[in-house]
Design an enzyme around this catalytic site. Structure first.
Site, mmCIF file in Angstrom:
data_model
loop_
_atom_site.group_PDB
_atom_site.id
_atom_site.type_symbol
_atom_site.label_atom_id
_atom_site.label_comp_id
_atom_site.label_asym_id
_atom_site.label_seq_id
_atom_site.Cartn_x
_atom_site.Cartn_y
_atom_site.Cartn_z
ATOM 1 N N ALA A 56 24.592 36.321 32.686
ATOM 2 C CA ALA A 56 25.685 37.293 32.693
ATOM 3 C C ALA A 56 26.519 37.050 31.440
ATOM 4 C CB ALA A 56 26.521 37.126 33.950
ATOM 5 N N THR A 57 27.137 38.095 30.942
ATOM 6 C CA THR A 57 27.768 37.951 29.627
ATOM 7 C C THR A 57 29.288 38.049 29.639
ATOM 8 O OG1 THR A 57 27.048 40.222 29.217
ATOM 9 C CG2 THR A 57 25.728 38.484 28.258
ATOM 10 N N THR A 58 29.904 39.177 29.325
ATOM 11 C CA THR A 58 31.325 39.178 28.963
ATOM 12 C C THR A 58 32.257 39.648 30.078
ATOM 13 O OG1 THR A 58 30.640 39.619 26.687
ATOM 14 C CG2 THR A 58 32.955 39.921 27.199
#
EC number: 3.4.25.1
Length: 284
Positions: A56-58
């Site tokens: 998962a990123t931002t």
């Protein structure tokens, strides 16, 4: 051979003994293999071979006078590939708080589910609500317990935010992989695109934001992150995939409907036609 309790339908004795109000501590003593990450093989080199765990990123969070807004993009990546376009990373922790994840998605989501149970278990055992700072501390303990997996490359780091009913303000807490807990002021971002999102947040945040404007700031920051970070997904108007945006106020947790977030996304995208770099801050 099955135990006598399994024949009678009774709960095992461990469930009947008075003990800690922490569900995580109870699980660690009764069945530690069910804790996040424990079922994975402990390998000195992290994941075996060329296996890539989805990440998962931002995530971004912004305070405003009535509470706090948290938002996350929808992209998960595995190496240089897009693993999923519509993953959700922002969750309701309880009535007055939200939690989001960046890093190894599988472990992060397990930690979120356990954290939700942890808060509910405390309230049932103690008959009262855990303070916002108490929730933040509980989450730090859970992150610290995952340090072994983090050292093997399976890092999951949350961002926690909520409405402090005692102070009557929104608050944001960030963490490091070792379980260190830090209170952030005004706004914060984590994940691969956070360095770009923070730049946008610094320019766009102001102390008199409304809830809607704070949500718009979050979407603008995620757009800037997606503009420069390939692991962060921007609003997808074709597929109608928009960031997950949630507010936490004195009225509790509220996830913004898709239609409402879609309208914010269209405002951002339309504005970028005239100004690709996004809104600019005054020089004086």
């Amino acid at each position: 051979m099955a135990s006598h309790d399994s024949y009678t339908g009774r709960l095992p004795g461990a469930f009947m003994n008075p003990g800690t109000s922490s569900f995580t501590e109870f699980l660690a003593s009764y069945n530690p293999d069910l804790l996040p990450g424990r079922h994975m093989t402990a390998l000195a080199g992290g994941m075996p071979g060329n296996v890539e765990a989805p990440h998962a990123t931002t995530i971004v969070a912004v305070t405003f006078p009535g509470g706090v807004v948290m938002a996350g993009d929808r992209r998960a990546t595995a190496g240089n590939m897009i693993a999923q376009r519509d993953v959700e990373k922002v969750f309701r922790a309880d009535e007055f708080s939200a939690v989001a994840i960046a890093g190894t998605a599988g472990i992060g989501m397990e930690i979120v589910r356990l954290f939700q149970v942890e808060i509910e278990h405390y309230e049932k055992m103690e008959g009262r609500t855990l303070s916002l700072e108490g929730k933040a501390n509980r989450l730090a303990t859970m992150i610290r317990a995952n340090l072994g997996m983090a050292m093997q490359g399976l890092v999951a780091v949350p961002l926690f935010a909520g409405y402090d009913t005692e102070r009557e303000v929104g608050r944001i807490f960030s963490y490091d992989p070792a379980g260190g807990r830090y209170e952030e002021h005004e706004h914060h971002s984590i994940g691969s695109g956070s360095v770009f999102a923070r730049g946008a947040l610094k320019k766009l945040w102001r102390p008199d934001l409304s809830a809607q404007d704070a949500a718009l700031v979050c979407v603008q920051a995620l757009y800037d992150a997606a503009d420069d970070d390939s692991a962060t997904g921007g609003p997808d108007l074709i597929r109608k995939i928009y960031p997950v945006v949630a507010t936490v106020t004195a009225d509790g947790f509220r996830r913004l409907p898709e239609e409402e977030v879609g309208e914010l996304a269209r405002i951002v995208v339309d504005g970028r036609h005239d100004s690709p770099g996004g809104p600019t801050a005054p020089l004086r």
